[in-house]
Scaffold this active site. Structure first.
Site, PDB file in Angstrom:
ATOM      1  N   ASP A   1     -38.408  13.704 -53.625  1.00 22.42           N
ATOM      2  CA  ASP A   1     -38.174  14.996 -54.296  1.00 22.42           C
ATOM      3  C   ASP A   1     -38.100  14.870 -55.819  1.00 22.42           C
ATOM      4  O   ASP A   1     -37.139  15.327 -56.446  1.00 22.42           O
ATOM      5  CB  ASP A   1     -36.859  15.622 -53.791  1.00 22.42           C
ATOM      6  CG  ASP A   1     -36.734  15.629 -52.283  1.00 22.42           C
ATOM      7  OD1 ASP A   1     -37.723  15.960 -51.608  1.00 22.42           O
ATOM      8  OD2 ASP A   1     -35.653  15.300 -51.768  1.00 22.42           O
TER       9      ASP A   1
ATOM     10  N   GLU B   1     -40.567  25.437 -48.712  1.00 25.26           N
ATOM     11  CA  GLU B   1     -39.492  24.859 -49.530  1.00 25.26           C
ATOM     12  C   GLU B   1     -40.082  24.263 -50.798  1.00 25.26           C
ATOM     13  O   GLU B   1     -41.282  24.328 -51.036  1.00 25.26           O
ATOM     14  CB  GLU B   1     -38.737  23.783 -48.728  1.00 25.26           C
ATOM     15  CG  GLU B   1     -39.579  22.582 -48.370  1.00 25.26           C
ATOM     16  CD  GLU B   1     -38.847  21.584 -47.482  1.00 25.26           C
ATOM     17  OE1 GLU B   1     -37.671  21.827 -47.139  1.00 25.26           O
ATOM     18  OE2 GLU B   1     -39.464  20.574 -47.106  1.00 25.26           O
TER      19      GLU B   1
END
Length: 328
Positions: free
Chosen positions: A19, A226
């Site tokens: 991420d 997301e």
């Protein structure tokens, strides 16, 4: 000392990272990833296998210099309101302060978004005693526009609980919209000047096709799942995100930071592993995509590694799709 990173190769190999939120601060590239724990627990759609509990910030002087791990910048034990799962963070600079925005579950198991501050881009960061009032779900991404206003984009389905908030309050039984209905969009809120609260109620972003019709919940090739990220190129706002179940990074564009955004296409084809999550940053004269995959662990979904590659635009402003595995 870590070696000099190469495109589409892990930036670091001594820890698992995912991420990546990349920013240029003080003339260097700083990367704010999540830190995957090296464990062998079971996996599920709720994301329990993603048990991250601290953050390590990475930096490099440029893309021809080694990556530095600045050590633990923030730990779960130092976040008073949080109970578990420090997931994908982001950072921003304003008010002569560096801010780290991060999701975690509160004491009731509900995902909220917290903020921590530091005088240095590498931390360590000190967390506020409580989460941002009115915050929920996961994957905060903060964009500071040319007028110095800061916007937070956030939200993720399934384990990220976004569909539980459709009524405006948390409903643990809520499910997503019908497949032929508009997909849930990410949320956006203007941040207060001190960066510690929302200046307004978060609102849903509409993502539409070229005809202005909302992307449907069943359109898993294009619908939002997301990992939102916002960047600006040639006066347009680019919202990029993960499609989740189809494992792509895609993007949409708008003339306004709150949208609506018109879907344009794919940025990154599916990577090794289930999740895909990224950031886009300009450094000197070029643009770069930072992303992760599971190549370092040979495919274990919760043991990921952060990578980068150059991102290129066509003359019309569209992004050239990237295949991170040219040999495949």
């Amino acid at each position: 000392m870590n070696s000099i990173p190469k495109p589409n190769q892990p930036l670091v190999t001594h820890i698992y990272t995912a991420d990546p939120s990349a920013h240029v601060f003080e003339g260097k590239i700083y990367i704010y990833p999540s830190h995957d724990l090296d464990h062998d627990g079971p996996s599920n759609d709720n994301g329990d296998q993603y048990a991250m509990e601290d953050y390590h910030i990475l930096s490099m002087e440029n893309l021809d210099s080694p990556v530095v791990d600045h050590g633990e910048a923030l730990h779960l034990r130092d976040v008073p309101w949080a109970s578990q799962q420090l997931w994908a963070p982001d950072a921003a600079y304003k008010n002569n302060t560096y801010y780290l925005f991060f999701p975690a579950r509160d004491k009731e198991g509900i995902f909220r978004i917290g903020v921590a501050a530091s005088a240095s881009p590498s931390g360590p960061f000190v967390a506020e005693p409580d989460y941002i009032p009115g915050s929920f779900s996961i994957d905060p991404a903060v964009f500071i526009d040319e007028d110095n206003r800061a916007y937070m984009y956030f939200g993720g389905l399934w384990g990220g609980q976004l569909e539980k908030w459709q009524s405006g309050a948390f409903n643990p039984e809520a499910e997503g919209p019908a497949l032929d209905q508009p997909a849930l969009g990410p949320r956006v809120a203007l941040l207060s000047e001190d960066m510690l609260s929302f200046e307004e109620q978060p609102q849903e972003i509409s993502i539409v096709d070229e005809d202005g019709k909302p992307i449907a919940a069943g359109d898993e090739e294009r619908r939002y799942f997301e990992g939102p990220w916002l960047h600006k190129y040639n006066g347009l706002y680019y919202l990029s995100y993960s499609t989740g179940t189809t494992h792509k990074l895609v993007y949409a564009v708008s003339e306004h930071p709150k949208g609506p955004f018109t879907f344009k296409g794919e940025i990154l084809s599916p990577v090794i592993g289930w999740t895909t999550h990224h950031s886009i940053v300009q450094f000197e004269e070029k643009w770069y995509l930072f992303y992760h995959d599971c190549s370092l662990s040979e495919g274990v979904n919760h043991k990921r590694c952060v990578k980068y590659t150059e991102l290129k635009y066509n003359a019309d402003g569209t992004i050239q799709p990237i295949n991170p595995y040219p040999e495949r």
